[in-house]
Design an enzyme around this catalytic site. Structure first.
Site, PDB file in Angstrom:
ATOM      1  N   SER A 255       0.810  -1.214   0.000  1.00 50.99           N
ATOM      2  CA  SER A 255       0.000   0.000   0.000  1.00 50.99           C
ATOM      3  C   SER A 255       0.843   1.263   0.000  1.00 50.99           C
ATOM      4  O   SER A 255       0.517   2.243  -0.658  1.00 50.99           O
ATOM      5  CB  SER A 255      -0.916   0.001   1.229  1.00 50.99           C
ATOM      6  OG  SER A 255      -1.571  -1.229   1.345  1.00 50.99           O
TER       7      SER A 255
ATOM      8  N   ARG B 285       2.322 -10.819  14.491  1.00 48.34           N
ATOM      9  CA  ARG B 285       2.465  -9.430  14.030  1.00 48.34           C
ATOM     10  C   ARG B 285       1.278  -8.528  14.373  1.00 48.34           C
ATOM     11  O   ARG B 285       1.452  -7.331  14.587  1.00 48.34           O
ATOM     12  CB  ARG B 285       2.679  -9.395  12.509  1.00 48.34           C
ATOM     13  CG  ARG B 285       1.558 -10.048  11.739  1.00 48.34           C
ATOM     14  CD  ARG B 285       1.750  -9.961  10.243  1.00 48.34           C
ATOM     15  NE  ARG B 285       1.445  -8.640   9.748  1.00 48.34           N
ATOM     16  CZ  ARG B 285       1.619  -8.264   8.481  1.00 48.34           C
ATOM     17  NH1 ARG B 285       2.111  -9.114   7.602  1.00 48.34           N
ATOM     18  NH2 ARG B 285       1.312  -7.056   8.093  1.00 48.34           N
TER      19      ARG B 285
END
Length: 480
Positions: free
Chosen positions: A4, A129
């Site tokens: 992104s 994560r």
């Protein structure tokens, strides 16, 4: 595999820059990484202290890469690092869920070889994560605190003698992304590698967004987001600098790309009044990354940026509509207000819910995104404007892993193997609206047009010609 941040850099800057992973690859291949100020700074701790490496452990290539960690381990040990501790964050988002066991096994083999050469190299802690360390945009500081407790204080709810056992055991109740924090302990149940005074720390991720919060905790004297309990005096460097505006971290191993003369800056300076909006998880993409990794406004009189707070403390498939309708409403109101010449939004549902691998929730997410887009297109129709609809990368359009002939892959139980990562397909672009001049069409001579071509296209639609070093525009006016 695109991500992104790079996608929004290209959309806003109109040019392709060597970015994160590429910059690190070049610096490692040439050895330049070891000649820089950042490495020299951390290496001053090698004689008496421990080198700690913290980051995402996978070959996904979106935030970090295993081979870069392997090269850094080798390079640091050859240049005097005698004691190394790795704090692993398991992935399952940019790579297949369940693959973390294999990555940890690979790393353990590498560390065993270093130990044979007399380097005390071990895994010290870990966690998933999305639950440990890698929060972003100050969405949930508890995520960073869980990592801090394990990495710095050597404290976690789960203690194990080795990391492979830890991941296998914890995966019984959680997937890779959400593994709870664990520490590796010795025979006396004492943590093998807490960060202490005199140590060096490197965050190995090259992508910025999920490292900024940890960088603040490691670097800022004046920090009040959670009780750090103990703040060791360390030498800290990022793989790259994660925020150029905040100069964070102040030391880094690889210098960042200089992204200058972005389309946003050009248009604002030429009188184009701009509105940008998203929810927290993508707000930085339509502002900071769009503007070439630059915080703040080019001209506060000409710009307005609106951040809608994202949901906190839940996975995105629990509330798959996210804030799509709120973003659509803000964009609609900005369009109808007549105050702006450009309205720029990111609707994150397809990406964020797609990453969860929950197909039913992703359908709901895409419907919500559709509703938001319709709201915006209806407003464009009302004011006689022009729209461009595109995306920075794919995700929700394919939710299963496939073989080379495109058939879905099944696991050993006969269930579909779910794809949670971005896809590699080209994204569509649609341009239209009542304000589009007659005869405007897509050019047929830009067969490999990509995200970087969008900026020149947008400039054309505002009535400007892009600088000649921009990637070319996608449109032309038919000669009648």
């Amino acid at each position: 595999m695109g991500n992104s941040e790079v996608g929004h850099n290209a959309l806003g800057a109109g040019r392709i820059f060597a970015q994160g992973a590429k910059l690190v690859d070049l610096a490692l291949a040439s050895g330049k990484i070891y000649d820089g100020e950042g490495f020299k700074y951390i290496s001053e701790s090698f004689e008496k202290g421990t080198l700690h490496l913290i980051g995402l452990l996978s070959d996904g290539g979106v935030h970090s890469r295993l081979d870069q960690l392997q090269l850094l381990l080798k390079g640091a040990s050859e240049r005097g690092a005698k004691r190394i501790r790795v704090h692993v964050l398991t992935d399952g988002r940019d790579v297949l869920d369940g693959s973390s066991v294999g990555f940890v096994e690979t790393l353990e083999n590498d560390l065993a070889k270093l130990r044979e050469k007399g380097v005390d190299a071990r895994i010290a802690s870990g966690g998933g994560r999305m639950y440990v360390t890698m929060d972003r945009y100050e969405n949930d500081w508890d995520v960073v605190k869980r990592g801090w407790d394990a990495q710095v204080l050597g404290e976690a709810p789960h203690k194990f003698k080795n990391a492979v056992e830890a991941v296998k055991k914890l995966r019984e109740n959680a997937n890779d992304q959400y593994l709870p924090p664990f520490v590796i302990v010795d025979d006396n149940n004492k943590a093998l590698g807490p960060i202490v005074d005199g140590d060096a720390v490197v965050t190995i991720n090259f992508r910025a967004d999920r490292m900024v919060m940890l960088a603040k905790a490691l670097e800022y004297q004046d920090f009040n987001k959670f009780d750090r309990v103990r703040v060791p005096k360390i030498r800290y460097a990022g793989m790259l600098q994660y925020d150029g505006e905040l100069k964070l971290p102040s030391r880094y191993l690889v210098s960042p790309p200089e992204i200058d003369r972005t389309s946003g800056e050009y248009l604002v300076h030429n009188g184009v009044r701009t509105f940008a909006c998203s929810e927290t998880v993508k707000f930085g993409h339509v502002t900071f990354f769009w503007n070439g990794n630059r915080s703040g406004y080019f001209n506060p009189q000409m710009e307005e940026y609106v951040e809608i707070p994202s949901d906190v403390g839940i996975t995105f498939n629990v509330q798959p509509k996210m804030k799509a309708l709120e973003i659509g409403e803000k964009a609609r109101d900005a369009i109808l207000s007549g105050k702006f010449d450009q309205v720029r939004v990111n609707i994150p549902n397809g990406d964020m819910v797609g990453h969860t691998g929950d197909i039913e929730a992703t359908v709901v997410a895409c419907k919500a995104a559709d509703e938001a887009v319709k709201m915006i297109l209806d407003a464009i129709e009302q004011v006689g404007g022009i729209y461009i609809v595109t995306a920075d990368h794919g995700n929700a359009e394919d939710m299963v892993k496939r073989n080379k002939s495109g058939e879905p892959l099944l696991d050993k139980n006969g269930d579909l193997q779910i794809l949670t990562s971005h896809t590699c397909q080209p994204v569509p672009i649609a341009i239209g609206g009542p304000g589009l001049a007659p005869g405007v069409r897509f050019r047929s001579d830009v067969p490999n047009g990509g995200l970087a071509n969008v900026a020149a296209t947008v400039m054309n639609l505002h009535g400007f010609v892009a600088p000649n070093d921009y990637e070319t525009t996608l449109i032309e006016v038919a000669d009648n």
